[in-house]
Design an enzyme around this catalytic site. Sequence first.
Site, PDB file in Angstrom:
ATOM      1  N   ASP A 207     -58.749   6.033 104.767  1.00 57.13           N
ATOM      2  CA  ASP A 207     -58.537   4.604 104.559  1.00 57.13           C
ATOM      3  C   ASP A 207     -57.071   4.517 104.150  1.00 57.13           C
ATOM      4  O   ASP A 207     -56.726   4.899 103.031  1.00 57.13           O
ATOM      5  CB  ASP A 207     -59.439   4.059 103.452  1.00 57.13           C
ATOM      6  CG  ASP A 207     -59.276   2.562 103.340  1.00 57.13           C
ATOM      7  OD1 ASP A 207     -58.130   2.095 103.229  1.00 57.13           O
ATOM      8  OD2 ASP A 207     -60.289   1.844 103.365  1.00 57.13           O
ATOM      9  N   HIS A 208     -56.222   4.056 105.067  1.00 60.55           N
ATOM     10  CA  HIS A 208     -54.786   4.225 104.799  1.00 60.55           C
ATOM     11  C   HIS A 208     -54.303   3.421 103.587  1.00 60.55           C
ATOM     12  O   HIS A 208     -53.229   3.682 103.072  1.00 60.55           O
ATOM     13  CB  HIS A 208     -53.948   3.924 106.055  1.00 60.55           C
ATOM     14  CG  HIS A 208     -53.722   2.471 106.305  1.00 60.55           C
ATOM     15  ND1 HIS A 208     -54.612   1.684 106.990  1.00 60.55           N
ATOM     16  CD2 HIS A 208     -52.712   1.652 105.943  1.00 60.55           C
ATOM     17  CE1 HIS A 208     -54.144   0.453 107.043  1.00 60.55           C
ATOM     18  NE2 HIS A 208     -52.989   0.406 106.415  1.00 60.55           N
ATOM     19  N   HIS A 270     -60.618  -1.338 103.368  1.00 65.88           N
ATOM     20  CA  HIS A 270     -59.429  -1.556 102.543  1.00 65.88           C
ATOM     21  C   HIS A 270     -59.705  -2.402 101.295  1.00 65.88           C
ATOM     22  O   HIS A 270     -59.311  -2.059 100.183  1.00 65.88           O
ATOM     23  CB  HIS A 270     -58.333  -2.244 103.349  1.00 65.88           C
ATOM     24  CG  HIS A 270     -57.974  -1.542 104.616  1.00 65.88           C
ATOM     25  ND1 HIS A 270     -58.005  -0.176 104.745  1.00 65.88           N
ATOM     26  CD2 HIS A 270     -57.564  -2.012 105.820  1.00 65.88           C
ATOM     27  CE1 HIS A 270     -57.628   0.160 105.978  1.00 65.88           C
ATOM     28  NE2 HIS A 270     -57.366  -0.943 106.647  1.00 65.88           N
TER      29      HIS A 270
END
Length: 514
Positions: A207-208, A270
């Site tokens: 999950d950047h 996110h």
Amino acid sequence: MDQPTHPASVAGKPTLPGARVSAAGAHPAPPATLIIFGAHGDLTKRLLMPALYNLAGAALLDDGFKIVGVDRVASDDTHWRDELTSTMQEFTHDKTAEFYVEHVDEKAWGWVTQRLSYVQADFSKPEEVARLHDHAHGNVVFYLAIAARFFGDVVEQLGKAGLLKEAPDAFRRVVIEKPYGSDLESAKKLNARVLAQAGEQQVFRIDHFLGKETVQNIMALRFANGIFEPLWKRDHIDYIEITASETVGVEQRGAFYEPTGALRDMVPNHMFQLLSMIAMEPPNSFDAEAVRSEKAKLLQAIHPVRAQDVVRGQYGAGEVQGQHVPGYREEPNVGRVSDTETFVALRLLIDNWRWAGVPFYVRTGKRLHGRQTQVVVHFRKPPYALFRDTGVESLTPNMLTLDIQPHEGMTLSLTAKHPGPKMALAPIDLRFLYKDEFALAPNVGYETLIYDCLIGDSTLFQRADMIEASWAAVQPAIDEFGDQPEFYAAGTDGPQGAHALLEREGHAWSPLAE
Ligand code: BG6
């Protein structure tokens, strides 16, 4: 061919992208081969390569590090290198690119390109995936930078080919990008397929948002300061807002976005990662399992969201930052009567002792008038009685604003006495900006994530139970969606309904920055 020695070890002391790994004592990750599926994809060009370049420049990759690109496109080592080099050069000229550098450091980039090789393979064909044995020696990370529909198949091919088999001195890891499933059922199925081939400790679900320094800072803020934690609960907090607003539209991603929409694209991943950082119980240590277990518990405590607590919106034509932009339905690969939402706002409740009764409002959308990701914690109003006989008509609650991007920092909003003979009050802000305090190295947000995967630290990656808890929380709302989303003009702050959602309880969103 001789491989160049490490650029930064020659240049001197490493400067690190990302403070977590730049802490004193950061050492190069163990030697490994990074095998990237989707060598020609955008993610590889725009984010993975710049991140590897930054890691190389910071001396965090071992001299034995190798990169193998895998894709169906006919190419070879030289062509792939040339293509990646020209993308890196583009960044030097385009100030609006996600990753902008004044100039590419030839030494660091040379270090990366010397280690690149290309394998043309169709990853839907087992015999072609099995050919990767020729490149998979010692430690190997398989990075799936490919469309989500291939995740399960590729992991299965890797497993069946024996490529995920670890040895005592050689790890095998798989990095899986998002979206991880498109609902609870598909996420469960994907977990089952992946975990049939690899142990949970081998799987790194990206999950950047967790690669963002300011997201990691939420833990430091909460647990390295004594003043917040005693207040961090329902007794003192009225409500919490979490916003991720974007000015961009769906751009060329219509085909992906149409069946996805803002909720699936941003919320169970996110937005919920931000939520869990803000709301989880203090873990006992920084151990990956300790942190992830607290996050999983928090996600499991989210009261299942119903449609009446969700507002969906879709952008129409409008003006964003002085430019006329088309409506969502006029974008390429989007249906002319599409009811996909490009904005979503939710009211969430968390069923535990710390948060019962405190609404968490989450909103995210495209083509809004400002780009801003932030968390705003609204504290309860102080009692007014003391000020009854003064000119002060009401008291303003304190707020703590955490700016995740683009202006990384935080602000504590307080009230002070306005100078003068009368008792009058004025709002004041205590503000901290990262850029004022720290020298920030160029960072695309993937540096820490790649480094952590190489050193085997899963803290910033999603565990299977976190993924499933997140989907479970939003699934009832997804099942109940029926109505068309409410329109909002591009360049505004979203649909009116999003305001009404908070007004029900006398709350309000903080205005979006310009
Ligand atoms: C991606 C979403 O995961 O995150 C995109 O698919 C979104 O739709 C992006 O634009 C936002 O990430 P960032 O780092 O630009 O805020």
